[in-house]
Design a protein around this motif. Structure first.
Motif, PDB file in Angstrom:
ATOM      1  N   UNK A   1       0.867  -1.188   0.000  1.00 33.04           N
ATOM      2  CA  UNK A   1       0.000   0.000   0.000  1.00 33.04           C
ATOM      3  C   UNK A   1       0.901   1.233   0.000  1.00 33.04           C
ATOM      4  N   UNK A   2       0.752   2.061  -1.028  1.00 39.56           N
ATOM      5  CA  UNK A   2       1.590   3.260  -1.167  1.00 39.56           C
ATOM      6  C   UNK A   2       0.698   4.490  -1.073  1.00 39.56           C
TER       7      UNK A   2
ATOM      8  N   UNK B   1       4.718  12.305  -7.648  1.00 35.70           N
ATOM      9  CA  UNK B   1       5.912  12.058  -8.457  1.00 35.70           C
ATOM     10  C   UNK B   1       6.738  10.890  -7.898  1.00 35.70           C
ATOM     11  N   UNK B   2       7.133  10.991  -6.644  1.00 32.89           N
ATOM     12  CA  UNK B   2       7.981   9.950  -6.046  1.00 32.89           C
ATOM     13  C   UNK B   2       7.138   8.707  -5.758  1.00 32.89           C
ATOM     14  N   UNK B   3       5.920   8.910  -5.259  1.00 38.07           N
ATOM     15  CA  UNK B   3       5.054   7.772  -4.945  1.00 38.07           C
ATOM     16  C   UNK B   3       4.795   6.905  -6.164  1.00 38.07           C
TER      17      UNK B   3
ATOM     18  N   UNK C   1       1.607  -6.741  -5.644  1.00 34.66           N
ATOM     19  CA  UNK C   1       0.310  -6.159  -5.998  1.00 34.66           C
ATOM     20  C   UNK C   1       0.253  -4.794  -5.337  1.00 34.66           C
ATOM     21  N   UNK C   2      -0.009  -3.769  -6.136  1.00 39.93           N
ATOM     22  CA  UNK C   2       0.142  -2.407  -5.639  1.00 39.93           C
ATOM     23  C   UNK C   2      -1.203  -1.728  -5.422  1.00 39.93           C
ATOM     24  N   UNK C   3      -1.428  -1.287  -4.192  1.00 41.29           N
ATOM     25  CA  UNK C   3      -2.585  -0.467  -3.845  1.00 41.29           C
ATOM     26  C   UNK C   3      -2.109   0.981  -3.787  1.00 41.29           C
ATOM     27  N   UNK C   4      -2.678   1.809  -4.647  1.00 39.49           N
ATOM     28  CA  UNK C   4      -2.268   3.208  -4.769  1.00 39.49           C
ATOM     29  C   UNK C   4      -3.312   4.064  -4.071  1.00 39.49           C
ATOM     30  N   UNK C   5      -2.929   4.698  -2.976  1.00 35.78           N
ATOM     31  CA  UNK C   5      -3.884   5.521  -2.220  1.00 35.78           C
ATOM     32  C   UNK C   5      -3.502   6.982  -2.367  1.00 35.78           C
TER      33      UNK C   5
ATOM     34  N   UNK D   1       3.686  -1.207   3.812  1.00 39.93           N
ATOM     35  CA  UNK D   1       3.072   0.121   3.733  1.00 39.93           C
ATOM     36  C   UNK D   1       4.177   1.125   3.430  1.00 39.93           C
ATOM     37  N   UNK D   2       3.962   1.940   2.406  1.00 38.62           N
ATOM     38  CA  UNK D   2       4.881   3.047   2.133  1.00 38.62           C
ATOM     39  C   UNK D   2       4.128   4.346   2.366  1.00 38.62           C
TER      40      UNK D   2
END
Ligand SMILES: NC(=O)c1ccc[n+]([C@@H]2O[C@H](COP(=O)([O-])OP(=O)(O)OC[C@H]3O[C@@H](n4cnc5c(N)ncnc54)[C@H](O)[C@@H]3O)[C@@H](O)[C@H]2O)c1
Length: 252
Positions: free
Chosen positions: A14-15, A21-23, A36-40, A86-87
């Motif tokens: 989860x990012x 830009x960086x995210x 698997x990427x969750x983009x929040x 988590x990022x």
């Protein structure tokens, strides 16, 4: 035992600020590592636009609404699986040249996103990981200013980033017994709208570059490898660290 294995294949990350830009670069890095990427992001459409080509999912969220954070984690878990990583990459800056006119609202807004939301989202993810007896990792995107105090009217922002680094160390110690590592990375001077505006002159950029031993501003993509490394099995014995990703601008 394999020494060089990301160990992220098929896991969920989860990012926050993943449409930024960086995210975004960090999301792409995790997807390359098989996650698997969750983009929040505040901007749900932009989050979905980042996630779709990566086979992930976008989530619209205002991170300062703390009560909504456990629900975000539950939504990610339902769509993509429990996030083992988590990022916390979302961030905002409000510069003020001499700090004599900083308002309480400006202070609170920056600390709400850069520090408070990162704490409570970390809490929500860790609570689920601990309940599931699953190992995990948190990566906080700080800033070189946590160390330097910051430049260009960024003290309020960097006070929050300093808090983020302190929080990284404290949570790393607290959650290590649960197999949850907590690290940070500290970008230096990155060529994004946060640093370089249409008004920034070529001479001003050259003056910044002259202070960077690697001779150029950072690019968003320079941070993907650092974030993936810290979250990965390659960093399995790394916790409480703050990785300097500044081209040598700072050395500590
Ligand atoms: N750009 C730099 O020079 C630099 C340097 C050091 C550290 N950083 C840090 O790196 C991170 C990413 O910075 P960037 O340059 O990519 O910035 P950016 O503005 O491109 O991205 C930040 C993202 O966070 C999202 N966001 C902001 N507030 C939010 C909220 N309340 N809820 C949900 N999402 C929210 C924004 O919508 C945006 O997509 C930030 O934490 C920033 O502080 C940046």
């Amino acid at each position: 035992m394999r020494h060089l294995d990301w160990g992220l294949d098929g896991s969920t990350v989860l990012v926050t600020g993943g449409a930024g830009a960086i995210g975004r670069a960090i999301c792409e890095g995790f997807a390359e590592a098989g996650a698997r990427v969750a983009v929040a992001d505040l901007d749900g459409a932009a989050a979905e636009a980042v996630a779709a080509p990566l086979g992930g999912a976008g989530f619209a969220i205002d991170l300062i609404r703390i009560a909504d954070l456990p629900r975000l984690v539950a939504q990610v878990e339902a769509r993509l699986g429990l996030p083992a990583t988590l990022v916390n990459a979302a961030g905002i800056i409000r510069r003020n040249a001499d700090y004599l006119s900083v308002t309480e609202e400006e202070w609170d807004a920056q600390h709400a996103v850069n520090l408070k939301a990162a704490f409570f989202l970390s809490q929500a993810v860790a609570a689920r990981l601990i309940a599931a007896r699953a190992a995990g990792s948190i990566v906080n995107v700080a800033s070189q200013g946590f160390w330097s105090g910051g430049f260009g009217g960024s003290v309020v922002y960097n006070a929050a980033k300093g808090g983020l680094v302190t929080m990284t160390r404290g949570l790393a110690r607290a959650w290590a017994p649960h197999g949850i590592r907590v690290n940070a990375l500290a970008p230096g001077l990155v060529e994004t709208p946060m640093l370089v505006t249409p008004q920034t002159t070529r001479a001003e950029i050259a003056a910044l570059e002259a202070q960077i031993p690697l001779g150029r501003l950072g690019q968003p993509a320079d941070h993907a490898g650092a974030a993936v490394f810290l979250a990965s099995a390659m960093a399995r014995y790394v916790t409480g660290a703050t990785l300097n990703v500044s081209g040598g601008f700072l050395m500590y």
